[in-house]
Design an enzyme around this catalytic site. Structure first.
Site, short mmCIF file in Angstrom:
data_model
loop_
_atom_site.label_atom_id
_atom_site.label_comp_id
_atom_site.label_asym_id
_atom_site.label_seq_id
_atom_site.Cartn_x
_atom_site.Cartn_y
_atom_site.Cartn_z
N ASP A 129 80.84 -56.74 -18.53
CA ASP A 129 82.26 -56.39 -18.34
C ASP A 129 82.37 -56.09 -16.84
O ASP A 129 81.52 -56.60 -16.07
CB ASP A 129 82.65 -55.18 -19.22
N LYS A 167 81.47 -50.76 -27.18
CA LYS A 167 81.58 -50.89 -25.72
C LYS A 167 80.70 -49.81 -25.11
O LYS A 167 80.46 -48.78 -25.73
CB LYS A 167 83.02 -50.65 -25.28
P1 NDP Z 1 84.33 -58.22 -12.58
O1 NDP Z 1 83.57 -57.00 -12.27
O2 NDP Z 1 83.71 -59.56 -12.48
O3 NDP Z 1 85.66 -58.28 -11.72
C1 NDP Z 1 86.60 -57.26 -11.76
C2 NDP Z 1 87.69 -57.57 -10.76
O4 NDP Z 1 88.77 -56.65 -10.94
C3 NDP Z 1 87.25 -57.42 -9.33
O5 NDP Z 1 87.99 -58.30 -8.53
C4 NDP Z 1 87.61 -55.97 -9.03
O6 NDP Z 1 87.78 -55.67 -7.68
C5 NDP Z 1 88.91 -55.84 -9.76
N1 NDP Z 1 89.12 -54.44 -10.12
C6 NDP Z 1 88.29 -53.61 -10.80
N2 NDP Z 1 88.82 -52.39 -10.90
C7 NDP Z 1 89.98 -52.46 -10.27
C8 NDP Z 1 91.01 -51.51 -10.02
N3 NDP Z 1 90.91 -50.23 -10.45
N4 NDP Z 1 92.12 -51.96 -9.34
C9 NDP Z 1 92.20 -53.24 -8.92
N5 NDP Z 1 91.26 -54.16 -9.11
C10 NDP Z 1 90.18 -53.77 -9.78
O7 NDP Z 1 84.90 -57.99 -14.06
P2 NDP Z 1 85.49 -59.05 -15.10
O8 NDP Z 1 86.19 -60.14 -14.39
O9 NDP Z 1 84.42 -59.36 -16.06
O10 NDP Z 1 86.56 -58.14 -15.88
C11 NDP Z 1 87.93 -58.09 -15.51
C12 NDP Z 1 88.75 -57.61 -16.70
O11 NDP Z 1 88.58 -58.52 -17.79
C13 NDP Z 1 88.37 -56.24 -17.27
O12 NDP Z 1 89.52 -55.63 -17.78
C14 NDP Z 1 87.43 -56.58 -18.43
O13 NDP Z 1 87.39 -55.57 -19.38
C15 NDP Z 1 88.14 -57.83 -18.95
N6 NDP Z 1 87.36 -58.75 -19.78
C16 NDP Z 1 86.18 -59.26 -19.34
C17 NDP Z 1 85.49 -60.17 -20.13
C18 NDP Z 1 84.23 -60.81 -19.68
O14 NDP Z 1 83.72 -61.66 -20.41
N7 NDP Z 1 83.71 -60.51 -18.50
C19 NDP Z 1 85.97 -60.54 -21.46
C20 NDP Z 1 87.27 -60.01 -21.79
C21 NDP Z 1 87.91 -59.14 -20.97
P3 NDP Z 1 86.68 -54.78 -6.89
O15 NDP Z 1 85.60 -55.75 -6.52
O16 NDP Z 1 87.41 -54.24 -5.73
O17 NDP Z 1 86.22 -53.72 -7.83
O1 2IT Z 2 86.10 -57.24 -23.20
C1 2IT Z 2 85.33 -58.14 -23.65
O2 2IT Z 2 85.65 -58.81 -24.63
C2 2IT Z 2 84.07 -58.37 -22.96
N1 2IT Z 2 83.81 -57.72 -21.94
C3 2IT Z 2 83.09 -59.36 -23.50
C4 2IT Z 2 82.22 -58.74 -24.55
C5 2IT Z 2 81.09 -59.59 -25.07
O3 2IT Z 2 80.37 -59.05 -25.91
O4 2IT Z 2 80.93 -60.74 -24.67
#
Ligand code: NDP
Ligand code: 2IT
Length: 449
Positions: free
Chosen positions: A169, A129
């Site tokens: 992420d 990461k």
């Molecule tokens: P994005 O940046 O697309 O979206 C993040 C969302 O979460 C936004 O709505 C953001 O709001 C909100 N957020 C971020 N920080 C906070 C906080 N401290 N308190 C409240 N809301 C918050 O990210 P993703 O959707 O990609 O990721 C979301 C979660 O999913 C993370 O935990 C990530 O690690 C996990 N994840 C992502 C994957 C992927 O493929 N993208 C795969 C597996 C897990 P704001 O705009 O206000 O910051």
């Molecule tokens: O938390 C996760 O699994 C991710 N942000 C996706 C990682 C990836 O390599 O697609």
């Protein structure tokens, strides 16, 4: 027989002593190690080979300076990181997070989770990461590009299609991956498209990758409910977040006939009793990069509430945390349970605190842990790497079908291990054991690594 509970406690103590200032990392290590004690007891070889001590120490941690110039001409300096946690079963694989809260503790927790998650996908990917404390919010496209170029100007020497393959992420989506890939290609002078995943469809990206984490979460939930002869159809669902994971979780939940009544960002949440209008959310978040508050201004049936924690006070059957770590604490877990929640599945990484998970489990709530439930994103990243290597691209339907079958296998594997070790409803334990054994065996087979 050696006392494996004591062994785990000793390793946890070691981790805390070495890095006392890394609470997020301590929590995830504790979550994983305390649940795998039965496997350690059955297989003393892991303790003899000091597998746990090896696993909690990243293979490599890189931190670097990221200087860039903002639109006013002022010089800004951020900190960049890549944590290369474990390469036992494949090249390091895992996202990059750009958020002001990013530090080594958070990235080590995410990288540690990623090792076991990636193992669960059954695909050949190790765990890593990275990211930066850079805040993309409020920055122009040109500023984001200059930052990404500077970030990659250092990162490129540590990654490669067979070494380490980053992706998105929080704060890193298609726009950032494009800028990062462009800079990598310029420096390396090679079209190594499998060096990054989540790429755009015109230059090596995979169909379904954008949707994969959210869709995968719902495929996992489908399996959890099917085991109880139930389905999500007609259920009321609370989702947090309004980013990549949340949006496509909402989309698939709605497709499955559920009623999703909330979404949120770090400022607050919207409650729409008529069901979230996803086209409006996509317009605000994906097109305008705006705030979720806007939703209530555009959709008359919706209410906006300041503060993101309140989202867990909304009555629901199913809760899907899709924003960030530790967003459900014990207090919120208690409210969810007393409001009658039946199932919680984690789209975000470690969104429930350890005491919240314990409360769900004690209360008989079906609980789908992050490293199993949100593995669809990284699994589809691995499918993107396969397509890049083969120089071809599969259709949306092909990738989606593979994704669904991977999620079903992850569920079955976690469930089978939970049953095997005597706690059939404990998917936290089942997923941790299934993920751990494959990595541990690969490490044992490779000698002193
Ligand atoms: P994005 O940046 O697309 O979206 C993040 C969302 O979460 C936004 O709505 C953001 O709001 C909100 N957020 C971020 N920080 C906070 C906080 N401290 N308190 C409240 N809301 C918050 O990210 P993703 O959707 O990609 O990721 C979301 C979660 O999913 C993370 O935990 C990530 O690690 C996990 N994840 C992502 C994957 C992927 O493929 N993208 C795969 C597996 C897990 P704001 O705009 O206000 O910051
Ligand atoms: O938390 C996760 O699994 C991710 N942000 C996706 C990682 C990836 O390599 O697609």
């Amino acid at each position: 027989m050696a006392d494996m509970k004591k062994y785990v406690e000793d390793v946890l103590e070691l981790v805390k002593r070495r890095d006392p200032d890394q609470p997020e990392f301590h929590n995830t290590v504790k979550e994983v190690l305390t649940t795998i004690v039965p496997v350690l007891e059955k297989n003393p070889k892991y303790a003899e080979a000091k597998i746990l001590e090896r696993m909690v120490e990243p293979e490599r941690v890189i931190t670097f300076r990221v200087p860039w110039q903002d639109d006013k001409g002022e010089i800004q300096i951020n900190r960049g990181y890549r944590v290369q946690m474990n390469s036992a079963i494949g090249p390091y694989k895992g996202g990059l997070r750009f958020h002001p809260s990013v530090n080594l503790s958070i990235l080590k927790f995410l990288a540690f989770e990623q090792v076991f998650k990636n193992s669960l996908t059954s695909l050949p990917i190790g765990g890593g990461k990275g990211g930066s404390d850079f805040d993309p919010k409020g920055k122009s496209d040109a500023e984001v590009m200059r930052f990404c170029q500077s970030f990659m100007t250092e990162l490129y020497r540590h990654i490669g299609p067979h070494t380490d393959v980053p992706a998105g992420d929080i704060g890193v989506g298609g726009r950032e991956i494009g800028f990062l890939y462009g800079q990598y290609k310029r420096i390396r002078d090679a079209y190594d498209d499998a060096v990054l995943t989540g790429k755009g469809l015109t230059y090596g990206g995979s169909l379904t990758r954008t949707e994969a984490t959210g869709y995968g979460l719902l495929y996992f939930v489908k399996n959890m409910l099917a085991d109880k002869n139930d389905s999500i159809k007609g259920k009321t669902v609370v989702v947090s977040g309004a980013g990549n994971v949340a949006i496509y979780a909402i989309q698939k939940a709605q497709e499955f006939g559920a009623k999703v009544v909330t979404c949120s960002d770090s400022n607050g949440y919207v409650y729409d009793p008529n069901g979230i209008n996803l086209a409006v959310v996509k317009q605000i978040k994906e097109v305008e990069r705006g705030r979720i508050k806007e939703y209530a201004a555009r959709v008359p049936s919706a209410e906006y509430h300041e503060g993101c924690k309140g989202v867990w006070t909304v009555k629901c059957d199913v809760a899907l945390p899709c924003a960030t770590q530790s967003e459900i604490d014990l207090e919120s877990a208690k409210i969810l349970v007393s409001n009658g929640v039946k199932l919680v599945a984690e789209g975000a990484n470690m969104p429930s605190t350890l005491d919240a998970i314990e409360h769900f489990q004690k209360s008989g709530i079906m609980f789908g842990p992050a490293k199993a439930a949100n593995a669809g994103g990284v699994a589809t990243s691995a499918l993107e790497m396969s397509q890049n290597s083969m120089r071809l691209s599969w259709t949306f339907e092909e990738v989606d079908k593979k994704l669904e079958s991977i999620m079903t296998n992850i569920y079955k594997n976690a469930k089978a291990n939970a049953e095997k070790y005597g706690e059939p409803d404990n998917l936290v334990m089942g997923a941790n054991i299934a993920g751990f054994v494959k990595v541990a065996d690969a490490m044992m087979a490779q000698g002193l690594v």
